[in-house]
Design an enzyme around this catalytic site. Structure first.
Site, PDB file in Angstrom:
ATOM      1  N   HIS A  60     -26.155  -3.029 -97.765  1.00  0.00           N
ATOM      2  CA  HIS A  60     -24.840  -2.850 -97.140  1.00  0.00           C
ATOM      3  C   HIS A  60     -24.620  -3.808 -95.966  1.00  0.00           C
ATOM      4  CE1 HIS A  60     -24.994   1.228 -99.206  1.00  0.00           C
ATOM      5  NE2 HIS A  60     -23.950   0.608 -99.701  1.00  0.00           N
ATOM      6  N   ASP A  84     -20.150   5.648-101.911  1.00  0.00           N
ATOM      7  CA  ASP A  84     -21.229   6.314-101.165  1.00  0.00           C
ATOM      8  C   ASP A  84     -21.000   6.240 -99.653  1.00  0.00           C
ATOM      9  OD1 ASP A  84     -22.501   3.653-100.314  1.00  0.00           O
ATOM     10  OD2 ASP A  84     -22.521   3.503-102.491  1.00  0.00           O
ATOM     11  N   ASP A 134      -8.150   3.000-109.290  1.00  0.00           N
ATOM     12  CA  ASP A 134      -8.743   1.751-109.750  1.00  0.00           C
ATOM     13  C   ASP A 134      -8.404   0.623-108.753  1.00  0.00           C
ATOM     14  OD1 ASP A 134      -9.064   0.235-112.923  1.00  0.00           O
ATOM     15  OD2 ASP A 134      -8.777  -0.849-111.059  1.00  0.00           O
ATOM     16  N   ASP A 152     -17.631  -3.670-103.542  1.00  0.00           N
ATOM     17  CA  ASP A 152     -18.927  -2.987-103.621  1.00  0.00           C
ATOM     18  C   ASP A 152     -18.932  -2.181-104.916  1.00  0.00           C
ATOM     19  OD1 ASP A 152     -21.304  -1.698-103.116  1.00  0.00           O
ATOM     20  OD2 ASP A 152     -20.569  -0.522-101.426  1.00  0.00           O
ATOM     21  N   THR A 154     -20.042  -1.420-109.225  1.00  0.00           N
ATOM     22  CA  THR A 154     -21.230  -1.085-110.030  1.00  0.00           C
ATOM     23  C   THR A 154     -21.599  -2.214-110.981  1.00  0.00           C
ATOM     24  OG1 THR A 154     -19.529   0.319-110.993  1.00  0.00           O
ATOM     25  CG2 THR A 154     -21.495   1.397-110.277  1.00  0.00           C
ATOM     26  N   ASP A 155     -22.717  -2.036-111.667  1.00  0.00           N
ATOM     27  CA  ASP A 155     -23.124  -2.957-112.732  1.00  0.00           C
ATOM     28  C   ASP A 155     -22.011  -3.000-113.775  1.00  0.00           C
ATOM     29  OD1 ASP A 155     -25.410  -2.269-111.277  1.00  0.00           O
ATOM     30  OD2 ASP A 155     -26.705  -2.748-112.950  1.00  0.00           O
TER      31      ASP A 155
END
Ligand code: SAM
EC number: 2.5.1.16
Length: 273
Positions: A60, A84, A134, A152, A154-155
């Site tokens: 981060h 998160d 989104d 930030d 995701t895969d």
């Protein structure tokens, strides 16, 4: 001993776990939080480690402080993904007037707040707005401009691909001074890394890749991309780091500057993309 195992392209990382704290199938993905033996709590989405308490700051801090220090006065910051709360926590250290977080999956935010708490209260800060939608649709519709946009995500999966493609980067280019995204592992996820670089080449006049070390990400070596106005020398980075009184575990002005020195094989991947 119970083990959590994440596999990637013929290799794997095994983390010893004490127990699974929660598991939930959201509209978008399987969300799991574990208590591990030596990495603290761990967030996993669709079987892929997103963070552990022990090394989340490594990721981060590099994702956030490199672009925010590169900006003279980051007043308005957008984070796309990051449910998160770790990136949001780091953004607030720069004392912006406004931080907007757009996360597609509200369950990630709720479970992270309840069971992880790495946001350190950032979600409750009155400068913060949280939108559950989104990121691509948000940016397409939004008339706002941001000093810095941070992705930030995701895969690669069908909904996260939308925030790592040319169209999204093109929209971002029009709506910020500095753009940053995580760009996965150039070693373990080489094809995806090259695809991000291809999209950056098409969307921005100037961008650079920088590197960091995140032990619980695929094989440890992690990459990030920064685009638009980011060139800085060490003295300016030091001056901003000190005047903003940043407290960090991984990031430092020296690490900032050094992270742009790339090994030859990564320069070659970027040229080929
Ligand atoms: N640090 C992490 C990593 O790279 O392993 C990323 C963590 S963060 C939890 C990623 C978040 O991006 C997820 O919660 C996911 O729901 C969100 N996300 C994925 N695609 C998105 C999109 N199109 N718009 C907004 N958020 C998105």
């Amino acid at each position: 001993m119970e083990w959590f195992v994440e596999e990637y392209n013929g290799a794997a990382l095994k983390i010893a776990v004490k127990k699974k704290i929660v598991e939930k199938l959201s509209k978008f993905q399987k969300i799991e939080i574990y208590e591990t033996v030596s990495f603290g709590k761990m967030l996993v989405l669709d079987g892929k480690i997103q963070l552990t308490e022990k090394d989340e700051a490594f990721y981060h801090e590099m994702l956030v402080h490199v672009p925010l220090i590169s900006h003279k006065d980051p007043k308005k910051v957008l984070i796309v993904g990051g449910g998160d709360g770790g990136s949001l926590r780091e953004v607030l250290k720069h004392d912006p007037e406004e931080a907007v977080l757009v996360e597609i999956d509200g369950e990630v935010i709720e479970l992270s707040k309840k069971y992880l708490g790495i946001d350190g209260g950032a979600f409750e800060d009155n400068r913060v707005s949280v939108l559950v939608e989104d990121g691509y649709e948000f940016l397409k519709e939004s008339k706002e401009k941001f000093d810095v946009i941070i992705v930030d995500g995701t895969d690669p999966n069908p909904f996260s691909m939308r925030i790592s493609e040319e169209e999204f980067y093109g929209l971002s280019n029009k709506k910020c001074d500095i753009f940053t995204t995580q760009s996965q592992s150039p070693f373990a996820q080489r094809d995806y890394f090259k695809q991000v670089v291809r999209s950056l080449k098409k969307s921005f006049e100037s961008f650079k890749i920088y590197l960091g070390f995140v032990p619980t990400y695929p094989l440890g070596l992690w990459s990030y991309a920064i685009a638009k106005n980011f060139e800085l020398d060490l003295d300016v980075v030091k001056e901003r780091f000190e005047s903003r009184e940043l407290k960090t575990k991984y990031y430092s002005p020296e690490v900032h500057v050094a992270s742009f020195s790339l090994p030859r094989w990564i320069e070659k991947l970027i040229e080929e993309a």
